[in-house]
Scaffold this motif. Structure first.
Motif, PDB file in Angstrom:
ATOM      1  N   TRP A 129       0.825  -1.218   0.000  1.00  0.00           N
ATOM      2  CA  TRP A 129       0.000   0.000   0.000  1.00  0.00           C
ATOM      3  C   TRP A 129       0.853   1.259   0.000  1.00  0.00           C
ATOM      4  O   TRP A 129       0.358   2.339  -0.284  1.00  0.00           O
ATOM      5  CB  TRP A 129      -0.923   0.008   1.226  1.00  0.00           C
ATOM      6  CG  TRP A 129      -0.169  -0.058   2.522  1.00  0.00           C
ATOM      7  CD1 TRP A 129       0.344   0.984   3.233  1.00  0.00           C
ATOM      8  CD2 TRP A 129       0.193  -1.230   3.254  1.00  0.00           C
ATOM      9  NE1 TRP A 129       1.000   0.538   4.355  1.00  0.00           N
ATOM     10  CE2 TRP A 129       0.912  -0.825   4.403  1.00  0.00           C
ATOM     11  CE3 TRP A 129      -0.034  -2.599   3.056  1.00  0.00           C
ATOM     12  CZ2 TRP A 129       1.416  -1.726   5.331  1.00  0.00           C
ATOM     13  CZ3 TRP A 129       0.467  -3.488   3.997  1.00  0.00           C
ATOM     14  CH2 TRP A 129       1.182  -3.054   5.113  1.00  0.00           C
ATOM     15  N   GLU A 155     -12.753  -5.698  -0.765  1.00  0.00           N
ATOM     16  CA  GLU A 155     -13.583  -4.886  -1.662  1.00  0.00           C
ATOM     17  C   GLU A 155     -14.815  -4.361  -0.930  1.00  0.00           C
ATOM     18  O   GLU A 155     -15.194  -4.866   0.133  1.00  0.00           O
ATOM     19  CB  GLU A 155     -13.985  -5.683  -2.895  1.00  0.00           C
ATOM     20  CG  GLU A 155     -14.889  -6.850  -2.641  1.00  0.00           C
ATOM     21  CD  GLU A 155     -15.163  -7.625  -3.917  1.00  0.00           C
ATOM     22  OE1 GLU A 155     -16.349  -7.895  -4.164  1.00  0.00           O
ATOM     23  OE2 GLU A 155     -14.220  -7.975  -4.646  1.00  0.00           O
ATOM     24  N   ARG A 162      -4.935   1.183 -10.116  1.00  0.00           N
ATOM     25  CA  ARG A 162      -6.181   1.458  -9.385  1.00  0.00           C
ATOM     26  C   ARG A 162      -7.161   2.307 -10.202  1.00  0.00           C
ATOM     27  O   ARG A 162      -8.219   2.661  -9.709  1.00  0.00           O
ATOM     28  CB  ARG A 162      -5.891   2.184  -8.073  1.00  0.00           C
ATOM     29  CG  ARG A 162      -5.235   1.308  -7.050  1.00  0.00           C
ATOM     30  CD  ARG A 162      -5.258   1.984  -5.706  1.00  0.00           C
ATOM     31  NE  ARG A 162      -4.570   1.196  -4.701  1.00  0.00           N
ATOM     32  CZ  ARG A 162      -4.445   1.558  -3.442  1.00  0.00           C
ATOM     33  NH1 ARG A 162      -4.957   2.694  -3.025  1.00  0.00           N
ATOM     34  NH2 ARG A 162      -3.813   0.788  -2.596  1.00  0.00           N
ATOM     35  N   TYR A 186     -11.532   2.196  -1.931  1.00  0.00           N
ATOM     36  CA  TYR A 186     -10.971   1.244  -2.900  1.00  0.00           C
ATOM     37  C   TYR A 186     -12.036   0.180  -3.126  1.00  0.00           C
ATOM     38  O   TYR A 186     -12.143  -0.787  -2.382  1.00  0.00           O
ATOM     39  CB  TYR A 186      -9.697   0.648  -2.304  1.00  0.00           C
ATOM     40  CG  TYR A 186      -8.775  -0.051  -3.266  1.00  0.00           C
ATOM     41  CD1 TYR A 186      -8.974  -0.053  -4.634  1.00  0.00           C
ATOM     42  CD2 TYR A 186      -7.667  -0.734  -2.776  1.00  0.00           C
ATOM     43  CE1 TYR A 186      -8.105  -0.695  -5.492  1.00  0.00           C
ATOM     44  CE2 TYR A 186      -6.784  -1.382  -3.615  1.00  0.00           C
ATOM     45  CZ  TYR A 186      -7.006  -1.364  -4.971  1.00  0.00           C
ATOM     46  OH  TYR A 186      -6.140  -2.022  -5.814  1.00  0.00           O
ATOM     47  N   SER A 222      -2.184  10.246  -2.406  1.00  0.00           N
ATOM     48  CA  SER A 222      -3.172   9.738  -3.351  1.00  0.00           C
ATOM     49  C   SER A 222      -3.400  10.752  -4.473  1.00  0.00           C
ATOM     50  O   SER A 222      -3.658  11.926  -4.206  1.00  0.00           O
ATOM     51  CB  SER A 222      -4.488   9.487  -2.625  1.00  0.00           C
ATOM     52  OG  SER A 222      -5.529   9.329  -3.556  1.00  0.00           O
ATOM     53  N   THR A 253      -7.637   4.031   2.115  1.00  0.00           N
ATOM     54  CA  THR A 253      -7.102   2.682   2.345  1.00  0.00           C
ATOM     55  C   THR A 253      -7.204   2.175   3.777  1.00  0.00           C
ATOM     56  O   THR A 253      -6.790   1.059   4.037  1.00  0.00           O
ATOM     57  CB  THR A 253      -5.647   2.496   1.835  1.00  0.00           C
ATOM     58  OG1 THR A 253      -4.749   3.230   2.647  1.00  0.00           O
ATOM     59  CG2 THR A 253      -5.496   2.877   0.386  1.00  0.00           C
ATOM     60  N   ARG A 295     -11.051   1.993 -10.088  1.00  0.00           N
ATOM     61  CA  ARG A 295     -11.376   1.094  -8.977  1.00  0.00           C
ATOM     62  C   ARG A 295     -11.619   1.841  -7.669  1.00  0.00           C
ATOM     63  O   ARG A 295     -11.927   1.228  -6.663  1.00  0.00           O
ATOM     64  CB  ARG A 295     -10.239   0.103  -8.761  1.00  0.00           C
ATOM     65  CG  ARG A 295     -10.027  -0.812  -9.923  1.00  0.00           C
ATOM     66  CD  ARG A 295      -8.800  -1.661  -9.705  1.00  0.00           C
ATOM     67  NE  ARG A 295      -8.944  -2.910 -10.415  1.00  0.00           N
ATOM     68  CZ  ARG A 295      -8.144  -3.925 -10.274  1.00  0.00           C
ATOM     69  NH1 ARG A 295      -7.132  -3.861  -9.429  1.00  0.00           N
ATOM     70  NH2 ARG A 295      -8.336  -5.026 -10.961  1.00  0.00           N
ATOM     71  N   GLU A 296     -11.424   3.151  -7.680  1.00  0.00           N
ATOM     72  CA  GLU A 296     -11.618   3.953  -6.472  1.00  0.00           C
ATOM     73  C   GLU A 296     -12.860   4.835  -6.638  1.00  0.00           C
ATOM     74  O   GLU A 296     -13.271   5.130  -7.765  1.00  0.00           O
ATOM     75  CB  GLU A 296     -10.387   4.801  -6.183  1.00  0.00           C
ATOM     76  CG  GLU A 296      -9.165   3.977  -5.835  1.00  0.00           C
ATOM     77  CD  GLU A 296      -7.947   4.819  -5.515  1.00  0.00           C
ATOM     78  OE1 GLU A 296      -7.167   4.398  -4.658  1.00  0.00           O
ATOM     79  OE2 GLU A 296      -7.774   5.897  -6.122  1.00  0.00           O
ATOM     80  N   PRO A 338     -10.302  -4.121  -5.337  1.00  0.00           N
ATOM     81  CA  PRO A 338      -8.861  -4.380  -5.313  1.00  0.00           C
ATOM     82  C   PRO A 338      -8.434  -5.555  -6.193  1.00  0.00           C
ATOM     83  O   PRO A 338      -7.271  -5.922  -6.214  1.00  0.00           O
ATOM     84  CB  PRO A 338      -8.585  -4.667  -3.836  1.00  0.00           C
ATOM     85  CG  PRO A 338      -9.870  -5.166  -3.294  1.00  0.00           C
ATOM     86  CD  PRO A 338     -10.951  -4.501  -4.087  1.00  0.00           C
ATOM     87  N   ALA A 375      -5.476   8.046 -10.319  1.00  0.00           N
ATOM     88  CA  ALA A 375      -5.280   7.075  -9.240  1.00  0.00           C
ATOM     89  C   ALA A 375      -3.876   6.506  -9.362  1.00  0.00           C
ATOM     90  O   ALA A 375      -3.191   6.707 -10.378  1.00  0.00           O
ATOM     91  CB  ALA A 375      -6.319   5.961  -9.325  1.00  0.00           C
TER      92      ALA A 375
END
Length: 194
Positions: A16, A153, A182, A138, A22, A106, A185-186, A141, A178
């Motif tokens: 991570w 998830e 990612r 997130y 971010s 996260t 996916r966020e 993942p 991202a």
């Protein structure tokens, strides 16, 4: 089963840790600076904390891993930021009802899904009345199963079910940027404590 985050840091097994804040947060702050007192649970090495500290009055990075806190303290300060070893689920009295903002990135996906309701209550307990949660969730993942993780998830429907009884949704969006891998996916949200 809980993850031993301190052990993960000591082994250097920290996928991570991306070495920078971010991208979604960076984009947000470029147009909407955050002011007041901010709490960042699960802050890791503090990249998001330092990004927020460029405008906020005070930013407190909180982590359960001593090595994360020590690592975060090795970086040069940007503003009025500090790092605290502690557990979001057992905040000291001085950190309850104390923050204008909580920034989530996260931490929610890293905890066991069974802890998610307690997470919402802990965040609500950290905020002042009408405090705000800025979150980058997130969603996907890429796990083979929803029970695999961390990261675990989460769906938008689950976010609504868990957060909207305590918070009102101001707005939500797919971040334009991202970390590599990612993209798409966020999910970002701003929610106000009801």
């Amino acid at each position: 089963m809980s993850t031993d985050w301190e052990s993960q840091y000591q082994k250097g097994d920290t996928p991570w840790e991306k070495g920078s804040p971010s991208p979604g947060l960076v984009d947000f702050l470029a147009t909407e600076p955050v002011y007041g007192r901010v709490l960042v649970p699960g802050c890791g090495l503090g990249h998001d904390v330092r990004a927020l500290a460029a405008t906020a009055d005070e930013v407190v990075g909180l982590d359960v891993a001593a090595s994360a806190v020590t690592g975060a303290q090795r970086f040069s300060t940007v503003g009025n930021e500090r790092f605290v070893l502690g557990n979001l689920f057992a905040l000291p009295a001085g950190m309850r009802d104390a923050f204008d903002w909580v920034f989530e990135h996260t931490c929610f996906c890293a905890i066991q899904p069974a802890q998610r309701e307690a997470y919402v209550e802990a965040v609500a307990g950290a905020l002042k009345p009408n405090g705000r949660l800025l979150a980058i969730f997130y969603l996907d993942p890429g796990n083979d199963s929803p029970d695999e993780g961390p990261p675990f998830e989460v769906s938008i429907a689950e976010l609504d079910r868990l957060f909207l009884p305590r918070f009102s949704l101001e707005r939500e969006w797919l971040p334009a940027h991202a970390y590599p891998g990612r993209e798409g996916r966020e999910w970002m949200r701003i929610m106000t404590l009801s």
